[in-house]
Design a protein around this motif. Structure first.
Motif, PDB file in Angstrom:
ATOM      1  N   ALA A  46      15.818  23.809 -12.231  1.00  0.00           N
ATOM      2  CA  ALA A  46      15.797  22.619 -11.431  1.00  0.00           C
ATOM      3  C   ALA A  46      17.052  22.240 -11.233  1.00  0.00           C
ATOM      4  CB  ALA A  46      14.873  21.603 -12.269  1.00  0.00           C
ATOM      5  N   LEU A  47      17.905  21.940 -11.775  1.00  0.00           N
ATOM      6  CA  LEU A  47      19.359  21.424 -11.715  1.00  0.00           C
ATOM      7  C   LEU A  47      20.114  22.328 -10.706  1.00  0.00           C
ATOM      8  CD1 LEU A  47      21.608  19.353 -12.791  1.00  0.00           C
ATOM      9  CD2 LEU A  47      22.112  20.835 -14.387  1.00  0.00           C
ATOM     10  N   ALA A  48      19.769  23.804 -10.869  1.00  0.00           N
ATOM     11  CA  ALA A  48      20.545  24.770 -10.009  1.00  0.00           C
ATOM     12  C   ALA A  48      19.995  24.558  -8.451  1.00  0.00           C
ATOM     13  CB  ALA A  48      20.543  26.233 -10.131  1.00  0.00           C
ATOM     14  N   ARG A  49      18.754  24.213  -8.519  1.00  0.00           N
ATOM     15  CA  ARG A  49      18.201  23.767  -7.164  1.00  0.00           C
ATOM     16  C   ARG A  49      18.543  22.679  -6.497  1.00  0.00           C
ATOM     17  NH1 ARG A  49      11.640  22.993  -7.285  1.00  0.00           N
ATOM     18  NH2 ARG A  49      12.436  21.130  -8.243  1.00  0.00           N
ATOM     19  N   GLU A 103      20.427  17.848 -26.770  1.00  0.00           N
ATOM     20  CA  GLU A 103      21.703  17.630 -27.008  1.00  0.00           C
ATOM     21  C   GLU A 103      22.394  18.796 -26.538  1.00  0.00           C
ATOM     22  OE1 GLU A 103      22.365  17.239 -31.186  1.00  0.00           O
ATOM     23  OE2 GLU A 103      20.921  15.281 -31.365  1.00  0.00           O
ATOM     24  N   ARG A 104      22.152  20.013 -26.542  1.00  0.00           N
ATOM     25  CA  ARG A 104      23.028  21.070 -25.910  1.00  0.00           C
ATOM     26  C   ARG A 104      23.229  21.072 -24.659  1.00  0.00           C
ATOM     27  NH1 ARG A 104      21.286  26.730 -27.549  1.00  0.00           N
ATOM     28  NH2 ARG A 104      20.817  26.806 -25.355  1.00  0.00           N
ATOM     29  N   LEU A 105      21.703  20.760 -23.807  1.00  0.00           N
ATOM     30  CA  LEU A 105      21.691  20.630 -22.258  1.00  0.00           C
ATOM     31  C   LEU A 105      22.619  19.569 -21.803  1.00  0.00           C
ATOM     32  CD1 LEU A 105      20.403  22.709 -20.664  1.00  0.00           C
ATOM     33  CD2 LEU A 105      18.336  20.965 -20.395  1.00  0.00           C
ATOM     34  N   ARG A 106      22.582  18.463 -22.474  1.00  0.00           N
ATOM     35  CA  ARG A 106      22.991  17.313 -21.893  1.00  0.00           C
ATOM     36  C   ARG A 106      24.664  17.514 -21.924  1.00  0.00           C
ATOM     37  NH1 ARG A 106      21.641  13.109 -26.807  1.00  0.00           N
ATOM     38  NH2 ARG A 106      23.283  13.558 -28.136  1.00  0.00           N
ATOM     39  N   GLU A 107      25.136  18.160 -22.788  1.00  0.00           N
ATOM     40  CA  GLU A 107      26.459  18.508 -22.765  1.00  0.00           C
ATOM     41  C   GLU A 107      26.940  19.475 -21.734  1.00  0.00           C
ATOM     42  OE1 GLU A 107      27.898  19.890 -26.801  1.00  0.00           O
ATOM     43  OE2 GLU A 107      26.818  18.025 -27.671  1.00  0.00           O
ATOM     44  N   GLU A 108      26.109  20.277 -21.529  1.00  0.00           N
ATOM     45  CA  GLU A 108      26.328  21.454 -20.410  1.00  0.00           C
ATOM     46  C   GLU A 108      26.253  20.443 -18.955  1.00  0.00           C
ATOM     47  OE1 GLU A 108      23.943  25.035 -20.299  1.00  0.00           O
ATOM     48  OE2 GLU A 108      24.121  25.031 -22.677  1.00  0.00           O
ATOM     49  N   VAL A 109      25.257  19.640 -18.900  1.00  0.00           N
ATOM     50  CA  VAL A 109      25.269  18.819 -17.775  1.00  0.00           C
ATOM     51  C   VAL A 109      26.358  18.046 -17.605  1.00  0.00           C
ATOM     52  CG1 VAL A 109      24.110  16.962 -16.655  1.00  0.00           C
ATOM     53  CG2 VAL A 109      22.662  18.763 -17.587  1.00  0.00           C
ATOM     54  N   ARG A 110      26.955  17.445 -18.601  1.00  0.00           N
ATOM     55  CA  ARG A 110      28.121  16.683 -18.691  1.00  0.00           C
ATOM     56  C   ARG A 110      29.245  17.463 -18.030  1.00  0.00           C
ATOM     57  NH1 ARG A 110      30.449  12.176 -17.306  1.00  0.00           N
ATOM     58  NH2 ARG A 110      31.842  11.115 -18.849  1.00  0.00           N
ATOM     59  N   ASP A 111      29.382  18.787 -18.577  1.00  0.00           N
ATOM     60  CA  ASP A 111      30.451  19.707 -18.200  1.00  0.00           C
ATOM     61  C   ASP A 111      30.468  20.137 -16.707  1.00  0.00           C
ATOM     62  OD1 ASP A 111      31.417  19.943 -20.776  1.00  0.00           O
ATOM     63  OD2 ASP A 111      30.741  21.735 -21.271  1.00  0.00           O
ATOM     64  N   ILE A 112      29.339  20.454 -16.328  1.00  0.00           N
ATOM     65  CA  ILE A 112      29.091  20.771 -14.874  1.00  0.00           C
ATOM     66  C   ILE A 112      29.250  19.611 -13.843  1.00  0.00           C
ATOM     67  CG2 ILE A 112      27.157  21.387 -13.227  1.00  0.00           C
ATOM     68  CD1 ILE A 112      25.905  22.962 -15.556  1.00  0.00           C
ATOM     69  N   GLN A 113      28.848  18.526 -14.277  1.00  0.00           N
ATOM     70  CA  GLN A 113      29.033  17.166 -13.750  1.00  0.00           C
ATOM     71  C   GLN A 113      30.647  16.889 -13.279  1.00  0.00           C
ATOM     72  OE1 GLN A 113      30.152  13.950 -14.838  1.00  0.00           O
ATOM     73  NE2 GLN A 113      29.997  13.139 -12.835  1.00  0.00           N
ATOM     74  N   GLN A 114      31.168  16.993 -14.590  1.00  0.00           N
ATOM     75  CA  GLN A 114      32.687  16.718 -14.433  1.00  0.00           C
ATOM     76  C   GLN A 114      33.647  17.953 -13.809  1.00  0.00           C
ATOM     77  OE1 GLN A 114      33.666  16.026 -18.567  1.00  0.00           O
ATOM     78  NE2 GLN A 114      33.405  13.991 -18.286  1.00  0.00           N
ATOM     79  N   ARG A 115      33.179  18.913 -13.843  1.00  0.00           N
ATOM     80  CA  ARG A 115      33.546  20.224 -12.869  1.00  0.00           C
ATOM     81  C   ARG A 115      33.418  20.065 -11.758  1.00  0.00           C
ATOM     82  NH1 ARG A 115      31.653  25.607 -14.270  1.00  0.00           N
ATOM     83  NH2 ARG A 115      30.708  24.782 -16.151  1.00  0.00           N
ATOM     84  N   LEU A 116      32.218  19.614 -11.262  1.00  0.00           N
ATOM     85  CA  LEU A 116      31.819  19.423  -9.599  1.00  0.00           C
ATOM     86  C   LEU A 116      32.550  18.046  -9.263  1.00  0.00           C
ATOM     87  CD1 LEU A 116      28.343  21.011  -9.496  1.00  0.00           C
ATOM     88  CD2 LEU A 116      30.506  22.282  -9.063  1.00  0.00           C
ATOM     89  N   GLY A 117      32.681  17.310  -9.978  1.00  0.00           N
ATOM     90  CA  GLY A 117      32.952  15.992  -9.764  1.00  0.00           C
ATOM     91  C   GLY A 117      31.977  15.260  -9.011  1.00  0.00           C
ATOM     92  N   ILE A 118      30.640  15.335  -9.219  1.00  0.00           N
ATOM     93  CA  ILE A 118      29.454  14.913  -8.589  1.00  0.00           C
ATOM     94  C   ILE A 118      29.309  13.590  -8.997  1.00  0.00           C
ATOM     95  CG2 ILE A 118      27.819  16.011  -9.845  1.00  0.00           C
ATOM     96  CD1 ILE A 118      26.357  16.540  -7.169  1.00  0.00           C
ATOM     97  N   THR A 119      29.266  12.479  -8.041  1.00  0.00           N
ATOM     98  CA  THR A 119      28.389  11.408  -8.282  1.00  0.00           C
ATOM     99  C   THR A 119      26.996  11.386  -8.852  1.00  0.00           C
ATOM    100  OG1 THR A 119      29.825  10.459  -6.563  1.00  0.00           O
ATOM    101  CG2 THR A 119      28.625   8.861  -7.593  1.00  0.00           C
ATOM    102  N   THR A 120      27.057  10.803 -10.108  1.00  0.00           N
ATOM    103  CA  THR A 120      25.566  11.220 -10.658  1.00  0.00           C
ATOM    104  C   THR A 120      24.897  10.093 -11.175  1.00  0.00           C
ATOM    105  OG1 THR A 120      26.547  13.184 -11.252  1.00  0.00           O
ATOM    106  CG2 THR A 120      24.227  12.417 -12.486  1.00  0.00           C
ATOM    107  N   LEU A 121      23.649   9.665 -11.071  1.00  0.00           N
ATOM    108  CA  LEU A 121      22.709   8.699 -11.588  1.00  0.00           C
ATOM    109  C   LEU A 121      21.865   9.159 -12.366  1.00  0.00           C
ATOM    110  CD1 LEU A 121      23.679   5.767 -10.944  1.00  0.00           C
ATOM    111  CD2 LEU A 121      21.297   5.593  -9.647  1.00  0.00           C
ATOM    112  N   PHE A 122      21.989   8.657 -13.616  1.00  0.00           N
ATOM    113  CA  PHE A 122      20.948   9.414 -14.843  1.00  0.00           C
ATOM    114  C   PHE A 122      20.092   8.485 -15.313  1.00  0.00           C
ATOM    115  CE2 PHE A 122      20.150  11.095 -18.632  1.00  0.00           C
ATOM    116  CZ  PHE A 122      20.020  12.373 -18.661  1.00  0.00           C
ATOM    117  N   VAL A 123      18.809   8.696 -15.353  1.00  0.00           N
ATOM    118  CA  VAL A 123      17.915   7.720 -15.973  1.00  0.00           C
ATOM    119  C   VAL A 123      17.564   8.184 -17.421  1.00  0.00           C
ATOM    120  CG1 VAL A 123      15.423   6.900 -15.665  1.00  0.00           C
ATOM    121  CG2 VAL A 123      16.925   6.348 -13.815  1.00  0.00           C
ATOM    122  N   THR A 124      17.454   7.220 -18.336  1.00  0.00           N
ATOM    123  CA  THR A 124      16.866   7.814 -19.637  1.00  0.00           C
ATOM    124  C   THR A 124      16.449   6.446 -20.348  1.00  0.00           C
ATOM    125  OG1 THR A 124      17.438   8.807 -21.621  1.00  0.00           O
ATOM    126  CG2 THR A 124      19.206   7.367 -20.577  1.00  0.00           C
TER     127      THR A 124
END
Lengths: 275, 362
Positions: free
Chosen positions: B143-146, B170-191
């Motif tokens: 879904a993230l890749a999509r 916990e693992r996935l959120r670290e990966e998401v953080r990595d990807i987000q920082q690598r792409l430098g994409i502006t992100t809004l996250f609801v939790t």
């Protein structure tokens, strides 16, 4: 199929056994008799088993021109009615499932209305109107009368199917750039597809077997398979013609019900009625 | 790349107010968490940015362009849903390729982009799989890749890990953080999970009843909560209600000299800022439970008025049930009508940071 031993006490379950026997007599025996007759050449009283089996009456039945005419008429009718019904009902079902509009519940119930009256009375009334419109004994007259009967099935099941489609899936498709029509075509329809396919199949089969309307409006020019079968059974001295036709007619419904089973099993009917 | 500006956003559902006068500025490449209990309006805000809800009033701008009236398919936003919402009649490749096909890209380029996106989320070579053959974590990655494959200006994540188990989350959120920082994409996250917010966010926006309570960096949110609600929502917090009289917060078991006006108030003390000292005789508070967490012991005490407090103590000292103890707060914050009045450390009531040593301005 029926478990006659109860697992807890290990005693013979007489009630279950009795039910099984009664059901077998009521359901299986008539089927068996018809099947036997279809493949019988000579069966004289008082023999329990026919004296001679054979396919003679199959040959005779299948070589009759009126059988093939009736089959052709029946298939044309069923295909036309099913296609028209889908054309009318599927968009309506989507509207009922997804949109809010004034009078929605009333409209929804109106599709049930044709089933709320004694069918034969309704048919006679319609026949009187059709007589004035010169629709009696025409192909399109029968199409119209049979169309009324399919509406409920073609509305209620697809409504449940559309409602079962996850809205998030549709939203996700909008999100990646699909317009409303594209979402319907690429996401909603394929998701609801198997259930809708079953509804179409059931409509086709129920139209194929519909007798009263076809007989009352269509006779004498439009003779469908079931009408022909009733003629055979009522007017022919030879039982086998009717029996052979019965077995031929039984095959498509059996196939259709096998397909439809998965849909009925998932509670699509119940969801439709709870909508 | 992209800057998101939300101005005085409002959303009414029939008679209820879901979002009330919400404003937010998200800088390019920033990851902002919308955190709040259910019904706080956080998902509604996200859905309005994605275009799935129409704002009652207010503006949503992406790079200065007002997108508030555009339908979702015309917005440069990409949304990842809580329930992954993958299309189960398509395989993984087609799920990701769907948006690219709508843009009429050449086949070779679609293939290249989809494979790159799968590689990005760590699912290289999974293209031919059916979505229902994947685990929950893998589905959420698809879904993230999509969303990412379309290179949206703003990435919207609506509780994407809520249906996953703790470890995977916990693992996935670290990966998401990595990807987000690598792409430098502006992100809004609801939790609604504070751990997730603290671990992921550059900035946390705490919401209650459709309104912003506080928007700050995670450490500021934790150490300098500006409202009693934020103090109680993030981390563990002890609240003691009593009166301030003559410059002192007066409670039978805990009095603190405080620079505040007289009147009822609520004193907030983190468990790690609450010390226990053995009390002689029948004085002090009663220990009701002691839980050993290995690195520390959490001692529950009961005050004479029935209030329960938690104190984090060192494993060196054992506190038996029924023992009497005296409370020694080292840092506190005082709230009145949900608003912060003053915070400080005991002995020197100043405007210094309340919880911890970080030199932060209140």
């Amino acid at each position: 199929m029926i478990r006659t031993y109860s697992s807890t006490s290990g005693r013979f379950d007489w009630t279950g056994f009795l039910f099984a026997v009664v059901l077998a007599i009521v359901i299986a025996v008539p089927l068996l008799v018809v099947f036997t007759w279809a493949f019988t050449e000579i069966w004289r009283y008082p023999a329990v088993i026919p004296q001679k089996f054979g396919l003679r009456f199959w040959n005779q039945t299948l070589s009759r021109a009126d059988v093939w005419d009736a089959l052709s008429i029946s298939l044309q009718l069923s295909a036309t009615v099913t296609a028209l019904s889908a054309l009318i009902c599927l968009p309506a079902a989507y509207a009922f499932a997804r949109m809010k509009f004034p009078g929605r519940d009333l409209f929804f119930l109106s599709f049930l209305a044709s089933h709320a009256f004694p069918k034969f009375g309704l048919l006679v009334a319609i026949a009187a109107i059709f007589l004035q419109l010169n629709l009696i004994a025409t192909f399109w007259g029968v199409v119209l009368i049979q169309l009324v009967g399919t509406l409920m099935l073609m509305i209620w099941i697809p409504v449940a199917a559309f409602q079962a489609v996850d809205r998030r899936m549709e939203e996700a498709a909008r999100d990646v750039g699909a317009g409303p029509l594209r979402v319907f075509w690429s996401i909603t329809l394929p998701q609801a597809g198997p259930t809708i396919f079953a509804a179409v199949l059931l409509t086709f089969v129920s139209t194929f077997y519909e007798t009263e309307g076809a007989w009352l409006i269509g006779a004498p020019q439009i003779r469908t398979m079931p009408v022909l079968m009733i003629n055979f059974i009522n007017n022919q001295v030879v039982i086998q013609y009717g029996a052979v036709l019965s077995v031929i007619l039984w095959v498509p419904s059996f196939i259709a019900l096998m397909f439809a089973r998965r849909v009925i099993g998932t509670g699509a009917f119940a969801k439709g009625f709870g909508a | 790349m992209a800057r998101l500006t939300i101005e005085s956003l409002r959303k009414f559902f029939a008679s209820t107010v879901a979002v009330d006068d919400f404003s937010l500025d998200v800088a390019d490449g920033e990851l902002v968490c919308l955190l709040g209990p259910s019904g706080s309006g956080k998902s509604t805000i996200l859905r309005m940015i994605g275009g799935f809800e129409q704002p009652t009033s207010g503006a949503i701008r992406i790079d200065g362009q007002d997108v508030g009236r555009l339908s979702p398919d015309r917005r440069p936003t990409g949304m990842v849903f809580q329930s992954h919402a993958l299309w189960s009649h398509m395989n993984v490749f087609n799920n990701i390729a769907f948006g690219l096909k709508l843009r009429h890209l050449p086949r070779a380029e679609i293939r290249r982009k989809v494979e790159a996106a799968l590689e990005l989320v760590g699912l290289g070579g999974y293209g031919h799989r059916q979505t229902f053959q994947l685990s929950g974590g893998q589905q959420q990655r698809v879904a993230l890749a999509r969303s990412l494959v379309l290179e949206p200006k703003i990435l919207l994540l609506d509780e994407p890990f809520a249906s996953l188990d703790q470890h995977l989350r916990e693992r996935l959120r670290e990966e998401v953080r990595d990807i987000q920082q690598r792409l430098g994409i502006t992100t809004l996250f609801v939790t609604h999970g504070q751990d997730e917010a603290l671990a992921l966010a550059d900035r946390i926006v705490v919401l209650r009843n459709g309104q912003c309570e506080q928007a700050d960096a995670p450490d500021v949110i934790y150490r300098n909560p500006q409202t009693q609600f934020v103090a109680g929502f993030i981390g563990q917090m002890n609240f003691i209600a009593a009166n301030v009289e003559g410059g002192t917060f007066r409670h039978p078991e805990m009095s603190v000299a405080i620079g505040a006006q007289d009147g009822p108030a609520v004193l907030a003390v983190r468990p790690e800022a609450l010390g226990l000292v053995a009390a002689e005789g029948g004085a002090g508070v009663t220990v009701v439970r002691s839980t050993d967490f290995g690195s520390h012991i959490m001692v529950d005490v009961e005050l004479s008025d029935g209030t329960r407090l938690k104190a984090m103590t060192s494993p060196a000292m054992r506190w038996e049930r029924g023992t009497r103890a005296r409370l020694v707060p080292s840092a506190y914050a005082l709230y009145r009508d949900n608003k912060l009045v003053v915070s400080g450390t005991v002995g020197a009531s100043t405007a210094a940071p309340a919880f911890g040593a970080a030199p932060l301005v209140v």
